[in-house]
Design a protein around this motif. Sequence first.
Motif, PDB file in Angstrom:
ATOM      1  N   ASP A  97     -49.812 -19.208 -55.402  1.00 50.92           N
ATOM      2  CA  ASP A  97     -49.183 -17.894 -55.587  1.00 50.92           C
ATOM      3  C   ASP A  97     -47.824 -18.114 -56.273  1.00 50.92           C
ATOM      4  O   ASP A  97     -46.825 -17.487 -55.940  1.00 50.92           O
ATOM      5  N   TYR A 100     -44.831 -18.830 -53.975  1.00 52.05           N
ATOM      6  CA  TYR A 100     -44.792 -18.139 -52.678  1.00 52.05           C
ATOM      7  C   TYR A 100     -45.737 -18.820 -51.673  1.00 52.05           C
ATOM      8  O   TYR A 100     -46.005 -18.285 -50.603  1.00 52.05           O
ATOM      9  N   VAL A 137     -39.469 -17.644 -47.590  1.00 49.68           N
ATOM     10  CA  VAL A 137     -40.840 -17.144 -47.406  1.00 49.68           C
ATOM     11  C   VAL A 137     -41.317 -17.497 -45.990  1.00 49.68           C
ATOM     12  O   VAL A 137     -42.003 -18.500 -45.792  1.00 49.68           O
ATOM     13  N   HIS A 140     -45.646 -17.319 -44.258  1.00 48.93           N
ATOM     14  CA  HIS A 140     -46.732 -18.283 -44.430  1.00 48.93           C
ATOM     15  C   HIS A 140     -46.198 -19.548 -45.097  1.00 48.93           C
ATOM     16  O   HIS A 140     -45.118 -19.542 -45.688  1.00 48.93           O
ATOM     17  N   PHE A 187     -54.331  -9.498 -51.021  1.00 55.57           N
ATOM     18  CA  PHE A 187     -54.895  -9.777 -52.344  1.00 55.57           C
ATOM     19  C   PHE A 187     -56.397  -9.488 -52.421  1.00 55.57           C
ATOM     20  O   PHE A 187     -57.053  -9.792 -53.417  1.00 55.57           O
ATOM     21  N   PHE A 206     -52.233 -13.301 -47.313  1.00 58.65           N
ATOM     22  CA  PHE A 206     -52.239 -13.338 -48.792  1.00 58.65           C
ATOM     23  C   PHE A 206     -53.390 -14.269 -49.204  1.00 58.65           C
ATOM     24  O   PHE A 206     -54.454 -14.186 -48.586  1.00 58.65           O
ATOM     25  N   GLN A 210     -52.397 -19.651 -48.353  1.00 55.69           N
ATOM     26  CA  GLN A 210     -51.145 -19.243 -47.696  1.00 55.69           C
ATOM     27  C   GLN A 210     -51.398 -18.902 -46.223  1.00 55.69           C
ATOM     28  O   GLN A 210     -51.331 -17.736 -45.823  1.00 55.69           O
ATOM     29  N   ARG A 240     -33.206 -13.748 -49.804  1.00 56.88           N
ATOM     30  CA  ARG A 240     -34.093 -12.592 -49.863  1.00 56.88           C
ATOM     31  C   ARG A 240     -35.285 -12.998 -49.004  1.00 56.88           C
ATOM     32  O   ARG A 240     -35.845 -14.086 -49.174  1.00 56.88           O
ATOM     33  N   ASP A 242     -39.006 -12.718 -47.712  1.00 58.61           N
ATOM     34  CA  ASP A 242     -40.269 -12.283 -48.310  1.00 58.61           C
ATOM     35  C   ASP A 242     -41.265 -11.703 -47.293  1.00 58.61           C
ATOM     36  O   ASP A 242     -41.425 -12.249 -46.193  1.00 58.61           O
ATOM     37  N   ALA A 243     -41.946 -10.645 -47.689  1.00 56.90           N
ATOM     38  CA  ALA A 243     -43.150 -10.129 -46.997  1.00 56.90           C
ATOM     39  C   ALA A 243     -42.973  -9.944 -45.489  1.00 56.90           C
ATOM     40  O   ALA A 243     -43.878 -10.258 -44.705  1.00 56.90           O
ATOM     41  N   GLU A 310     -37.366  -7.907 -47.884  1.00 57.13           N
ATOM     42  CA  GLU A 310     -38.412  -7.220 -48.653  1.00 57.13           C
ATOM     43  C   GLU A 310     -39.428  -6.639 -47.681  1.00 57.13           C
ATOM     44  O   GLU A 310     -40.116  -7.368 -46.979  1.00 57.13           O
ATOM     45  N   HIS A 375     -40.756  -8.730 -59.636  1.00 57.87           N
ATOM     46  CA  HIS A 375     -41.842  -9.497 -60.232  1.00 57.87           C
ATOM     47  C   HIS A 375     -43.223  -9.061 -59.756  1.00 57.87           C
ATOM     48  O   HIS A 375     -44.221  -9.671 -60.130  1.00 57.87           O
ATOM     49  N   ASP A 376     -43.268  -8.060 -58.869  1.00 60.37           N
ATOM     50  CA  ASP A 376     -44.552  -7.607 -58.335  1.00 60.37           C
ATOM     51  C   ASP A 376     -44.979  -6.253 -58.893  1.00 60.37           C
ATOM     52  O   ASP A 376     -46.122  -5.848 -58.696  1.00 60.37           O
ATOM     53  N   ARG A 441     -50.175  -9.102 -61.600  1.00 59.73           N
ATOM     54  CA  ARG A 441     -48.724  -9.015 -61.797  1.00 59.73           C
ATOM     55  C   ARG A 441     -48.266  -9.854 -62.982  1.00 59.73           C
ATOM     56  O   ARG A 441     -47.074  -9.926 -63.278  1.00 59.73           O
ATOM     57  N   ARG A 445     -44.382 -10.600 -65.665  1.00 60.30           N
ATOM     58  CA  ARG A 445     -43.801 -11.934 -65.460  1.00 60.30           C
ATOM     59  C   ARG A 445     -43.753 -12.753 -66.742  1.00 60.30           C
ATOM     60  O   ARG A 445     -43.570 -13.972 -66.689  1.00 60.30           O
TER      61      ARG A 445
HETATM   62  C1  NOJ Z   1     -44.101 -10.811 -51.774  1.00 62.81           C
HETATM   63  C2  NOJ Z   1     -43.751 -11.489 -53.062  1.00 62.81           C
HETATM   64  O1  NOJ Z   1     -42.819 -10.709 -53.748  1.00 62.81           O
HETATM   65  C3  NOJ Z   1     -45.033 -11.681 -53.825  1.00 62.81           C
HETATM   66  O2  NOJ Z   1     -44.817 -12.120 -55.117  1.00 62.81           O
HETATM   67  C4  NOJ Z   1     -45.895 -12.661 -53.052  1.00 62.81           C
HETATM   68  O3  NOJ Z   1     -47.135 -12.793 -53.682  1.00 62.81           O
HETATM   69  C5  NOJ Z   1     -46.104 -12.183 -51.624  1.00 62.81           C
HETATM   70  N1  NOJ Z   1     -44.909 -11.700 -51.009  1.00 62.81           N
HETATM   71  C6  NOJ Z   1     -46.630 -13.300 -50.765  1.00 62.81           C
HETATM   72  O4  NOJ Z   1     -45.622 -14.220 -50.508  1.00 62.81           O
END
Ligand code: NOJ
Length: 619
Positions: A97, A100, A137, A140, A187, A206, A210, A240, A242-243, A310, A375-376, A441, A445
């Motif tokens: 990923d 990530y 992150v 996971h 996903f 994800f 992961q 930041r 993540d998730a 996030e 980026h998403d 995505r 990118r």
């Molecule tokens: C959020 C991230 O912004 C994204 O790019 C990623 O695929 C997922 N979390 C999983 O880590």
Amino acid sequence: MPTNDSRTLHLSIDSLNMRIVGVILATLLAQQASAQLADVDWWKTTTFYQVYPRSFKDSNANGIGDLEGITLKLDHFVDIGIGGVWLSPVFKSPMKDFGYDVSDFREIDPIFGTMADFEELAQGCKDRGLKLVLDFVPNHSSDEHVWFNKSIAREDPYTDYYTWRDPKGINETSGEPIPPNNWLSVFGGSAWEYNEEREQFYLHQFVAGQPDLNYRNPLVVTEMEDILRFWMDKGADGFRLDAIPHLMEDQTFPDEPPSNDPEFTPDQWGSLSHIYTADLPELYPIIYGFRKVVDEKQEELGRQMVMMVEAYTSLENTMKYYGEGDVKGAHFPFNFEFITNVNNETTASELKEIIDRWQNALPSGAWSNWVIGNHDRTRVASRFGRDFSIAAITMGQLLPGTAITYNGEEINMEDTWISWADTVDPQGCQAGPEFYEKFSRDPVRTPYQWDDSVYAGFTIPDSEKPWLPVNGNYEELNLAAQKQEENSPYAIYKKLTAMRKDMNAVKSGQLGTSTVGENIFVFTRYLQSADEKSVLVVVNLAENEVNADLTGVPTLRSGAMITYHVGVNSSYTAGQELSPSSVNVPARGSLVFLYTNAASTTVLASLLLVFSVILSLLH
Ligand code: NOJ
């Protein structure tokens, strides 16, 4: 001996003098208070700029951006006036990923460089007064992380580092083990993957690469807190996160109910309502714990840190990330309103409502922020079109709170169409050739467009092909070209970040929102002190130019003239003064004006001083 009358006169003159002195003191104190604004925490007044490292600048001609590339471009950040650089993950990863999926949370992936490269980047930021924020992150790791391998082998203390469940049974026809429940991966497809060796399923919200870490296990929490400490010691100024909504799941593992949303096929994440896998109340204390670690390090290192979360979730849940009572959470959870709620059909009154709703939901003392892209999600220029994207960026920069920019927004970069054959994003790949364009995505990118040379200056001409194709529009849409143009997106962006730095109205002015007619949204950032300029932003939601009478805008002082400052497709020139009664706002554009909100207090104070001197002379 003064007569009674004259004594009364003396007394009233004295009390008048006292009042005048009071007014003068109050004026001086007010000026003092605005001088202290320079000390407001850096993360509040700055702009964070998200760098997607694979696509920013390739220094070693392998077609993938890297840390040295970012270091080479540090002056770009200074030039565009941002103060915080947030890097998407650069840690060791098999890149299932694209970073990530972390296989070592304490190492830099060789594709991005070495720890020495990281240290050089951190030092380069420090030398320029820039802050460096890393992507953390926690939900996971990679399935190649040593913890996961030990967990498969049931090697303590790693046995329960991940979420393992027995199969529900064996499928009679295929002979395959049946997943514990119907949970789906973000996903697409089952969120469970069978591991032959451990003879159990593990959870992955994800991709299968992961595996979800188990936050019911305190050892996992401690491990992750140590990783935060490690990077702050290495020079990071914050994170930041993540998730975050996915951090914990219901421990009884029930099936999730269908969402009944016809937009999604049964194996797509959106087809279920995620009441057991997202936003669980138990996850918030984990975040508050992370904040404690960050604050402790901040104390120890004497450096102000920042923690941003996030979380795509309801407004109510989002606000919980700020903390509870005296317990602090994130400095702010990302505000995704411009990504998830504003669209091309949004009307002026809806836009006002969206902005007011967010501001009003903030807990007392909480700091706001505005994310324009990442980026998403589809790039802002592709979401809103080339003009309204700049209006959105203008709002993001001038509304109260921290501004967050995704790399390329400052030059209005657009999404790049990517064929199925070139698709590499797991979310796109998993969706298959029929649906990949909806989910991939990759388009957001693609490499940063520095100039009109081969590969847009992202890498050198005889390098390997960039990992994603460069947008075909790079010959006209690039940074070097925009540096030559007076009103380019780049030039506008720079003016906006300068306003954030220079104007107290943008740092701490009150917010007033209103609409004029059906299509004009207006907001002001106003100060009561009249020695400083207030800001008026006018946004046109219509597809045609609108002539607006702004005299009724509640926070615009009656009789005030307005001075044009910056905008999109404007017919005015910077510094031009006009009456608010007739303002031409270009289609889907925004105009920024400066104005004075009240009579100058300096003048008032001087008048009072003269008056007081005259009175004393009389006395
Ligand atoms: C959020 C991230 O912004 C994204 O790019 C990623 O695929 C997922 N979390 C999983 O880590």
